[in-house]
Scaffold this motif. Structure first.
Motif, PDB file in Angstrom:
ATOM      1  N   LEU A   1      18.298  33.460  75.873  1.00 28.62           N
ATOM      2  CA  LEU A   1      19.631  33.055  76.183  1.00 28.62           C
ATOM      3  C   LEU A   1      20.210  31.658  76.256  1.00 28.62           C
ATOM      4  CD1 LEU A   1      19.884  36.512  77.994  1.00 28.62           C
ATOM      5  CD2 LEU A   1      20.765  36.279  75.906  1.00 28.62           C
ATOM      6  N   LEU A   2      19.242  30.722  76.733  1.00 28.21           N
ATOM      7  CA  LEU A   2      20.217  29.794  77.334  1.00 28.21           C
ATOM      8  C   LEU A   2      21.318  29.114  76.426  1.00 28.21           C
ATOM      9  CD1 LEU A   2      20.000  28.172  80.390  1.00 28.21           C
ATOM     10  CD2 LEU A   2      18.882  26.461  78.612  1.00 28.21           C
ATOM     11  N   LEU A   3      20.492  28.279  75.475  1.00 25.99           N
ATOM     12  CA  LEU A   3      21.878  27.490  74.481  1.00 25.99           C
ATOM     13  C   LEU A   3      22.945  28.921  74.376  1.00 25.99           C
ATOM     14  CD1 LEU A   3      22.170  25.100  72.692  1.00 25.99           C
ATOM     15  CD2 LEU A   3      20.909  26.064  70.837  1.00 25.99           C
ATOM     16  N   ARG A   4      22.511  29.849  73.764  1.00 26.78           N
ATOM     17  CA  ARG A   4      23.665  30.838  73.660  1.00 26.78           C
ATOM     18  C   ARG A   4      24.586  30.743  74.537  1.00 26.78           C
ATOM     19  NH1 ARG A   4      26.819  32.460  68.815  1.00 26.78           N
ATOM     20  NH2 ARG A   4      28.214  33.881  69.533  1.00 26.78           N
ATOM     21  N   SER A   5      24.299  31.228  76.064  1.00 23.66           N
ATOM     22  CA  SER A   5      25.100  31.126  77.624  1.00 23.66           C
ATOM     23  C   SER A   5      26.504  29.719  77.260  1.00 23.66           C
ATOM     24  CB  SER A   5      24.765  31.700  78.369  1.00 23.66           C
ATOM     25  OG  SER A   5      22.934  30.982  78.648  1.00 23.66           O
ATOM     26  N   TYR A   6      24.997  28.811  77.027  1.00 23.40           N
ATOM     27  CA  TYR A   6      25.715  27.208  77.255  1.00 23.40           C
ATOM     28  C   TYR A   6      26.901  27.397  76.101  1.00 23.40           C
ATOM     29  CZ  TYR A   6      25.048  22.582  79.758  1.00 23.40           C
ATOM     30  OH  TYR A   6      25.085  21.975  80.358  1.00 23.40           O
ATOM     31  N   LEU A   7      26.635  27.851  74.934  1.00 24.47           N
ATOM     32  CA  LEU A   7      28.005  27.367  74.159  1.00 24.47           C
ATOM     33  C   LEU A   7      29.641  28.569  74.716  1.00 24.47           C
ATOM     34  CD1 LEU A   7      26.256  27.235  70.741  1.00 24.47           C
ATOM     35  CD2 LEU A   7      26.844  25.967  72.049  1.00 24.47           C
ATOM     36  N   ASN A   8      28.473  30.033  75.165  1.00 22.86           N
ATOM     37  CA  ASN A   8      29.811  30.555  75.606  1.00 22.86           C
ATOM     38  C   ASN A   8      30.505  30.217  77.066  1.00 22.86           C
ATOM     39  OD1 ASN A   8      28.954  32.932  74.220  1.00 22.86           O
ATOM     40  ND2 ASN A   8      27.226  33.472  75.218  1.00 22.86           N
ATOM     41  N   SER A   9      29.489  29.475  77.463  1.00 26.29           N
ATOM     42  CA  SER A   9      30.631  28.582  78.798  1.00 26.29           C
ATOM     43  C   SER A   9      31.643  28.003  77.855  1.00 26.29           C
ATOM     44  CB  SER A   9      29.146  28.125  79.644  1.00 26.29           C
ATOM     45  OG  SER A   9      29.056  29.673  80.525  1.00 26.29           O
ATOM     46  N   ILE A  10      30.326  26.889  77.247  1.00 29.41           N
ATOM     47  CA  ILE A  10      31.860  25.842  76.647  1.00 29.41           C
ATOM     48  C   ILE A  10      32.927  26.915  76.356  1.00 29.41           C
ATOM     49  CG2 ILE A  10      32.386  24.350  75.315  1.00 29.41           C
ATOM     50  CD1 ILE A  10      29.570  22.908  75.664  1.00 29.41           C
ATOM     51  N   LEU A  11      33.040  28.046  75.320  1.00 23.39           N
ATOM     52  CA  LEU A  11      33.932  28.724  75.062  1.00 23.39           C
ATOM     53  C   LEU A  11      35.273  28.833  76.047  1.00 23.39           C
ATOM     54  CD1 LEU A  11      35.195  29.891  72.502  1.00 23.39           C
ATOM     55  CD2 LEU A  11      33.958  31.541  72.669  1.00 23.39           C
ATOM     56  N   TYR A  12      34.851  29.580  76.843  1.00 18.49           N
ATOM     57  CA  TYR A  12      35.535  30.750  77.942  1.00 18.49           C
ATOM     58  C   TYR A  12      36.101  29.216  78.576  1.00 18.49           C
ATOM     59  CZ  TYR A  12      31.990  34.009  76.476  1.00 18.49           C
ATOM     60  OH  TYR A  12      31.093  35.238  76.120  1.00 18.49           O
ATOM     61  N   THR A  13      35.350  28.290  78.936  1.00 21.50           N
ATOM     62  CA  THR A  13      35.943  27.624  79.899  1.00 21.50           C
ATOM     63  C   THR A  13      36.539  26.417  78.898  1.00 21.50           C
ATOM     64  OG1 THR A  13      33.559  27.070  80.932  1.00 21.50           O
ATOM     65  CG2 THR A  13      35.483  25.107  81.221  1.00 21.50           C
ATOM     66  N   THR A  14      36.984  26.135  78.575  1.00 23.97           N
ATOM     67  CA  THR A  14      37.760  25.037  77.539  1.00 23.97           C
ATOM     68  C   THR A  14      39.229  26.348  76.837  1.00 23.97           C
ATOM     69  OG1 THR A  14      36.276  26.089  75.015  1.00 23.97           O
ATOM     70  CG2 THR A  14      36.494  23.432  76.128  1.00 23.97           C
ATOM     71  N   ALA A  15      39.070  27.226  76.595  1.00 19.92           N
ATOM     72  CA  ALA A  15      40.215  28.758  75.715  1.00 19.92           C
ATOM     73  C   ALA A  15      40.524  28.807  77.340  1.00 19.92           C
ATOM     74  CB  ALA A  15      39.048  29.694  74.889  1.00 19.92           C
ATOM     75  N   GLY A  16      39.939  29.551  77.933  1.00 18.48           N
ATOM     76  CA  GLY A  16      40.402  30.098  79.612  1.00 18.48           C
ATOM     77  C   GLY A  16      40.935  28.267  80.175  1.00 18.48           C
ATOM     78  N   THR A  17      40.891  27.591  80.408  1.00 22.03           N
ATOM     79  CA  THR A  17      41.893  26.815  81.050  1.00 22.03           C
ATOM     80  C   THR A  17      42.639  26.492  79.883  1.00 22.03           C
ATOM     81  OG1 THR A  17      39.382  26.205  81.613  1.00 22.03           O
ATOM     82  CG2 THR A  17      41.318  24.236  81.597  1.00 22.03           C
ATOM     83  N   ALA A  18      42.713  25.903  79.123  1.00 28.56           N
ATOM     84  CA  ALA A  18      43.679  25.875  77.732  1.00 28.56           C
ATOM     85  C   ALA A  18      44.900  27.012  78.684  1.00 28.56           C
ATOM     86  CB  ALA A  18      43.594  25.332  76.767  1.00 28.56           C
ATOM     87  N   LEU A  19      44.497  28.210  78.293  1.00 27.34           N
ATOM     88  CA  LEU A  19      45.468  29.126  78.346  1.00 27.34           C
ATOM     89  C   LEU A  19      46.613  28.639  79.635  1.00 27.34           C
ATOM     90  CD1 LEU A  19      46.676  31.852  77.631  1.00 27.34           C
ATOM     91  CD2 LEU A  19      44.962  33.002  78.141  1.00 27.34           C
TER      92      LEU A  19
END
Length: 309
Positions: A79-97
């Motif tokens: 799960l680690l690599l997938r979770s890392y990509l998820n965190s990048i998505l959640y952080t970048t998209a959420g921060t921009a919003l």
């Protein structure tokens, strides 16, 4: 000649007490720096040291019996690599919003209009009183957001504290005369916001990016409550699971399952101890880098909130 005279005056003006004060001041701040940096350094070297050396308290300044066994165990986790990509998505998209919504709301509150005090009070009220976790959970489930990526991006979109800081920045740093000039030239609110406000708000945008980014990157609790599919979990939630599975009251069978593939029990226990330090390094590395990159904006950004506005 003038430079030489200035140096001469500075040399004469410094007394023995001044030099003693400077030496003591330098020593104190170096000591504070050491107290702050040493725990970080200790975690890094412990993450690449052997389990035996850590237990024997042999790890002080340098790695002992250098080993990457903890990192291998973590990165071999499915799960680690997938979770890392998820965190990048959640952080970048959420921060921009969050930046867009916060800056728009702060821009509106920086203007005078009927009912402004009531709306400001409405925002501030939410800083101190909330409906609680259960009503929020029920509402999000009724809206169809339970166990979705969308929820991880839009939840906790706005911090009222950050909104007030941005409003104060716009009110105190961007003259209202610019708005009047833009209106004369035929610009509306959206044109003025995107072409004037945002380009002049680089400092506060950088500060808010760090605030929102760090909060979203470190958030494990939201996924713990709302996400049930492992493939959608962020990094922090997965790392928390790894630590719990690898340490606190976990059976040997769980340890063997986590670290996999028929290893000896002693191997699993050794990895479990080192994994705690490896998780800290993996999770905090990007945030420390972000802080170092944005540190020049912090002082100005934090003191903005102390201004009356």
């Amino acid at each position: 000649m003038a430079v030489a005279m200035k140096k001469h005056r500075n040399k004469i003006g410094r007394t023995y007490r001044d030099r003693i004060f400077d030496a003591i001041n330098l020593f104190v701040w170096l000591l504070i720096l050491l107290v702050i940096l040493y725990p970080l350094w200790l975690i890094v070297i412990a993450s690449v040291s052997s389990h035996e050396a850590i237990y024997a308290s042999q790890v002080w300044l340098w790695p002992v019996d250098f080993s990457l066994i903890g990192y291998e165990a973590i990165f071999n986790h499915s799960l680690l690599l997938r979770s890392y990509l998820n965190s990048i998505l959640y952080t970048t998209a959420g921060t921009a919003l969050s930046l867009i919504v916060t800056m728009m709301a702060s821009y509106a509150l920086s203007h005078k209009f009927s009912g402004k005090k009531f709306i400001s009070l409405y925002f501030i009220f939410t800083m101190f009183f909330t409906g609680g976790l259960v009503p929020q959970f029920l509402m999000n489930r009724q809206l169809g957001l339970y166990n979705t990526v969308t929820l991880m991006i839009i939840i906790n979109c706005v911090s009222v504290w950050n909104l007030m800081i941005a409003r104060t920045y716009i009110s105190s740093s961007i003259p209202h005369e610019l708005y009047e000039a833009a209106v004369v030239d035929g610009a509306g609110h959206f044109t003025y916001f995107f072409r004037v406000i945002l380009p002049l708000s680089g400092t506060i945008l950088a500060v808010l990016s760090v605030y929102y980014g760090v909060a979203r990157w470190n958030d494990y609790f939201t996924a713990l409550i709302y996400i049930r599919d492992d493939i959608k979990l962020p990094l922090m939630t997965v790392l928390r699971r790894l630590i719990v599975e690898a340490t606190a009251g976990t059976s040997l069978d769980a340890l063997m399952n986590f670290f996999g593939d028929g290893n000896q029990v002693s191997d699993a226990l050794r990895k479990a101890e080192v994994v705690k330090y490896c998780c800290i390094v993996i999770s905090t590395g990007p945030i420390i880098a972000l802080y170092l990159w944005m540190q020049k904006y912090f002082v100005k950004g934090v003191t903005i909130g102390s201004l009356k506005g």
